[in-house]
Scaffold this motif. Structure first.
Motif: not given
Length: 305
Positions: A263-281
């Motif tokens: 995902h994009t290299s911004r300082h802020l990462t949305s909760p939905k992105v964090k949650a989906f990546v966590a589920m992939l992991m």
């Protein structure tokens, strides 16, 4: 630049007109039109060509939308967190995945995700070519062995061997240099020989291409039907190795498959992105995860190989 006017511009651009944007946002059409005109005057450029039936972004308008739409979304999410909604996972999540992943593991993962996060609307696009998450507006791009870039951050959620999988009717040759029927990816380069790592002893065979396929899923199905031998990820063939539907000839030395969620290299990462990546992991064997601390801290790092 006035953030509210910029937000209104992105709303109009997203919905393709003032009427649709007004219905979606609840802001009167006259207010949207006035704010857009003020933004154009402030910037000194025309952002939208107004027709009788439709609107069209100018070149400057398209550039502004491409560069700001994600920023507006992030600002809205930050506002929600500050207002007391910290940790709330909501909104639209656009994910780009390759065909093999889409047609095997993704259905189960997405089903679990939407069940766990009902306020998130997931949109999945199946693309085997690499996409630009900024200009094509994807929140997450899943790819195998992507090229390094400093514009993205990500996590490697799967590391796997590449193996030679064959139908049971084809025994592994006992002598080097034997010719074997091969099923290959159409976009790949032809190999004059294959080196097979098996029981600590390398074996050299000569692949004879009998079938070219446009996707790995087609390759897998063709090998399962008995067409020939192919190189594929171990995770894809492992269940068939266990049942005897396919035979494991050995691994491809010096090559692996690394699956990344980018995902994009911004300082802020949305909760939905964090949650989906966590589920992939979490969906894959912990031994294959590159960053075991990710689930605890959701730390980001620049994507590099």
């Amino acid at each position: 630049m006035d953030i509210s006017k910029l937000s209104d511009f992105n709303t109009v651009a997203l919905h393709g007109g003032f009427s649709a944007a007004s219905r979606a946002s609840g802001i009167p059409k006259t207010t949207l039109s006035r704010r857009l005109s003020e933004l154009e005057e402030e910037l000194g450029v025309r952002l939208i060509e107004r027709g009788t039936r439709a609107l069209r972004l100018t070149e400057e308008g398209q550039l502004l939308r491409d560069r700001t739409t994600h920023l507006i979304d992030e600002l809205a999410e930050v506002g929600e967190e500050v207002a007391g909604h910290a940790g709330r996972t909501r909104g639209r999540l656009r994910v780009s995945v390759p065909g093999l992943f889409a047609h095997t593991a993704l259905g189960r993962i997405v089903a679990e995700f939407v069940s766990a996060y009902p306020d998130v609307a997931v949109e999945v696009s199946v693309d085997d070519h690499f996409v630009d998450p900024i200009t094509e507006e994807f929140d997450i791009v899943v790819r195998a062995n992507p090229e390094p870039t400093t514009d993205l951050v990500g996590q490697c959620f799967l590391r796997d061997d590449l193996v030679y999988a064959a139908p049971p009717r084809l025994p592994i040759p006992e002598t080097d240099g034997s010719s074997v029927p091969a099923v290959v990816i159409a976009a790949g380069r032809d190999a004059t020989e294959w080196t097979i790592a098996r029981n600590g002893e390398p074996r050299i065979v000569r692949p004879r291409t009998v079938l070219r396929c446009s996707s790995m899923l087609l390759v897998y199905n063709a090998v399962l039907a008995g067409a020939g031998v192919a190189v594929m990820p171990r995770w894809l063939a492992e269940p068939d190795f266990a049942t005897g539907a396919l035979v494991d000839w050995g691994t491809v030395p010096g090559r692996r498959l690394d699956a990344w969620a980018l995902h994009t290299s911004r300082h802020l990462t949305s909760p939905k992105v964090k949650a989906f990546v966590a589920m992939l992991m979490a969906a894959y064997d912990p031994a294959s995860r590159q960053d075991a601390t990710f689930l605890a801290g959701l730390a980001e790092r620049p994507f590099a190989r």
